[in-house]
Design an enzyme around this catalytic site. Structure first.
Site, PDB file in Angstrom:
ATOM      1  N   PHE A  89       1.460  70.743 -34.034  1.00 44.24           N
ATOM      2  CA  PHE A  89       0.335  71.638 -34.361  1.00 44.24           C
ATOM      3  C   PHE A  89       0.225  71.941 -35.852  1.00 44.24           C
ATOM      4  O   PHE A  89      -0.830  72.366 -36.305  1.00 44.24           O
ATOM      5  CB  PHE A  89       0.406  72.921 -33.522  1.00 44.24           C
ATOM      6  CG  PHE A  89       0.857  74.146 -34.256  1.00 44.24           C
ATOM      7  CD1 PHE A  89       2.190  74.398 -34.474  1.00 44.24           C
ATOM      8  CD2 PHE A  89      -0.083  75.050 -34.737  1.00 44.24           C
ATOM      9  CE1 PHE A  89       2.594  75.537 -35.156  1.00 44.24           C
ATOM     10  CE2 PHE A  89       0.322  76.187 -35.424  1.00 44.24           C
ATOM     11  CZ  PHE A  89       1.661  76.431 -35.640  1.00 44.24           C
ATOM     12  N   LYS A  90       1.274  71.675 -36.630  1.00 47.83           N
ATOM     13  CA  LYS A  90       1.183  71.903 -38.070  1.00 47.83           C
ATOM     14  C   LYS A  90       0.027  71.103 -38.699  1.00 47.83           C
ATOM     15  O   LYS A  90      -0.515  71.487 -39.720  1.00 47.83           O
ATOM     16  CB  LYS A  90       2.491  71.513 -38.771  1.00 47.83           C
ATOM     17  CG  LYS A  90       3.753  72.196 -38.264  1.00 47.83           C
ATOM     18  CD  LYS A  90       3.874  73.630 -38.722  1.00 47.83           C
ATOM     19  CE  LYS A  90       5.250  74.237 -38.428  1.00 47.83           C
ATOM     20  NZ  LYS A  90       5.540  74.398 -36.999  1.00 47.83           N
ATOM     21  N   ASP A  91      -0.331  69.982 -38.077  1.00 49.85           N
ATOM     22  CA  ASP A  91      -1.446  69.183 -38.599  1.00 49.85           C
ATOM     23  C   ASP A  91      -2.763  69.952 -38.606  1.00 49.85           C
ATOM     24  O   ASP A  91      -3.645  69.659 -39.411  1.00 49.85           O
ATOM     25  CB  ASP A  91      -1.660  67.923 -37.745  1.00 49.85           C
ATOM     26  CG  ASP A  91      -0.511  66.932 -37.868  1.00 49.85           C
ATOM     27  OD1 ASP A  91       0.090  66.842 -38.942  1.00 49.85           O
ATOM     28  OD2 ASP A  91      -0.235  66.232 -36.867  1.00 49.85           O
TER      29      ASP A  91
END
Ligand SMILES: *Cc1c(COP(=O)(O)O)cnc(C)c1O
Length: 497
Positions: free
Chosen positions: A111-113
């Site tokens: 989810f960091k993307d």
């Protein structure tokens, strides 16, 4: 209406959104918060007609008010395009009556993307707006996920360079391969002989090194930070909660205005804080269910009002949640203290000094929308197995913590509100933990055999991010000692001699 940003710790300084993004932290060590949270100015029905990119614009324009429409739309277009493997960017998958919001369709399948694919563009735009002519140098210490997401985001972005330090023997083999195969002339990856804390401490020291800053300035460089306290990471994370709500409405799963609950596997408190901001901007969210793993410092805080980091630290199968100091919690404290910076500064001082603080009863009342739970590693593994056996859907160990906590929430509260679980990583990123949770016999296979087997049993094609590293050449071989980090920076920027 223009929104300015101020520090949670009270200095009088007010800065524009673009300044806050460039600066990262406030001068007094506090975190930047918006002076007020604006209300969403579109209805749920209007959001239901929008693409992810349109939603992103409508949400982000409210908080990044000094970016022009053209600038913001340009950043969004560059961020949420081909680097995602689905047009919907953040699709919902239903299993066992809840919706998993899949936040792992970007370049590095975690989810960091969602935020790190747009941050580089926000940052270079912010530099231009503020007439910063230096090249921006991003310096990051990583325990695995953030480093690769930041590398992928900044790779090839003009006007930036990125240097990532990771503990040479402290990340998973797949995580290491993902980093050392990173392309892009503006990227560098260095393995340090030490643990994550050594890397983190070293990076903080470099940020504070005035002599280095002066020499960098002479050569046209300045540092900036891509870590999760940057407001430029928080704001893009509000978007997917609005988008998820709108998708449920569009599919006829909820009525307009109906409240939903959200469950978030939590580490640094960034993702769940974005959900809290979305709620305070008017999105109909009921409970914010905060899920911790064995490092249950947030669970204890939410249930007792005492935050205490003096405890044993566990390394778990959900490493991105192995955190004892959740830095974004400071933004929540500030809010529940009635936006009183003195109180916030006092608590942060206690945390620095004693590793511990207690909030007032009044502040505790401000936490009423949160429900804290935790799931030990074995319960997460059990959830991966049972969900797979019942539905065929495979989740990663972080998401499994959230799903297990949600089961407990349902059982204890009998609350039948429709619920979205933030699914923060692809199971392919943590293949070994996932497969051995499903069947212990998988322990005998090697990493890439497991990848193929996971693809077979889940009927999901192997993500591009994994296919790439099977064959990609290793491009980064630099290593250094704990004390060699400064020289690594100097070498990267050509500052020696
Ligand atoms: C970073 C991360 C988390 C924790 O998110 P926070 O915003 O730090 O609370 C959870 N799961 C995965 C897979 C992550 O990479």
């Amino acid at each position: 209406m223009e929104i300015l940003y101020k520090s949670t710790r009270g200095s009088e300084e007010r800065v524009t959104a673009s300044r806050a993004i460039l600066q990262g932290l406030a001068e007094d060590g506090g975190l930047f918060v918006p002076e007020r949270l604006p209300a969403l100015d579109k209805t749920p029905e209007q959001f239901a007609q929008m693409t992810y990119q349109e939603t992103a614009y409508e949400v982000m324009k409210l908080l990044l008010t000094d970016f022009t429409q053209e600038e913001l739309k340009g950043c969004i277009k560059k961020a949420y395009g081909d680097s995602f493997d689905t047009d919907s960017i953040a699709p919902l998958a239903e299993a066992e009556g809840v919706w998993f919001l899949e936040l792992f369709h970007g370049r590095t399948i975690a989810f960091k993307d969602m935020a790190l694919s747009i941050l580089p563009h926000l940052m270079t735009t912010a530099a231009r707006k503020n007439r910063v002519e230096n090249e921006i140098v991003i310096l990051t210490a990583t325990s695995g996920d953030t480093g690769k997401a930041a590398l992928a985001g900044f790779s090839g972005v003009e006007g930036t360079r990125i240097l990532v330090f990771y503990p040479k023997n402290g990340v998973s083999p797949i995580q290491e391969r993902q980093m050392v195969t990173q392309e892009g002339a503006n990227t560098r990856v260095v393995g340090i002989h030490g643990n994550f804390d050594d890397a983190q401490t070293g990076v903080k020291r470099l940020f504070a090194d005035r002599e280095l800053a002066r020499r960098m300035q002479e050569k046209g460089f300045q540092f900036s930070s891509a870590n999760s306290i940057n407001i430029g990471r928080l704001v893009p994370q509000i978007v997917y909660y609005v988008y998820a709500y709108a998708q449920l409405l569009k599919e006829g799963r909820i009525r307009a205005g109906e409240e939903i609950n959200v469950v978030v596997p939590t580490g640094n408190f960034g993702n769940i804080l974005a959900a809290f901001y979305a709620k305070n901007m008017g999105l109909p969210i009921g409970k914010l269910i905060c899920a911790s793993n064995d490092n249950r410092v947030l669970y204890d805080f939410l249930t007792t009002g005492v935050y205490d980091r003096n405890r044993e630290f566990y390394l778990t199968t959900s490493p991105s949640m192995d955190i004892l100091v959740s830095s974004n919690l400071e933004r929540l404290l500030y809010r529940i203290a009635g936006e009183n910076p003195q109180q916030d500064a006092l608590l942060m001082e206690r945390l620095a000094k004693d590793g511990k603080y207690e909030i007032t009863d009044e502040m505790r009342r401000g936490l009423k929308d949160f429900w804290g739970g935790y799931a030990a590693q074995e319960r997460g593994a059990e959830k991966i197995r049972s969900l797979y056996e019942d539905t065929g859907y495979v989740i990663d160990p972080h998401t499994a913590v959230a799903a297990a906590v949600y089961d407990e929430y349902r059982e204890k509260t009998q609350d039948g509100t429709k619920t979205v679980i933030a699914s923060t990583a692809s199971p392919f990123k943590f293949t070994r933990s996932v497969m051995t949770a499903i069947d212990s016999r998988y322990g005998e296979m090697d990493d890439f055999e497991l990848v193929d087997e996971l693809s077979r049993i889940s009927c999901v094609p192997v993500p591009r991010a994994i296919e790439e590293i099977r064959t990609a050449p290793v491009l980064h071989r630099t290593e250094c000692g704990k004390d060699g980090m400064k020289e690594a920076v100097e070498a990267f920027l050509g500052l020696e001699g």
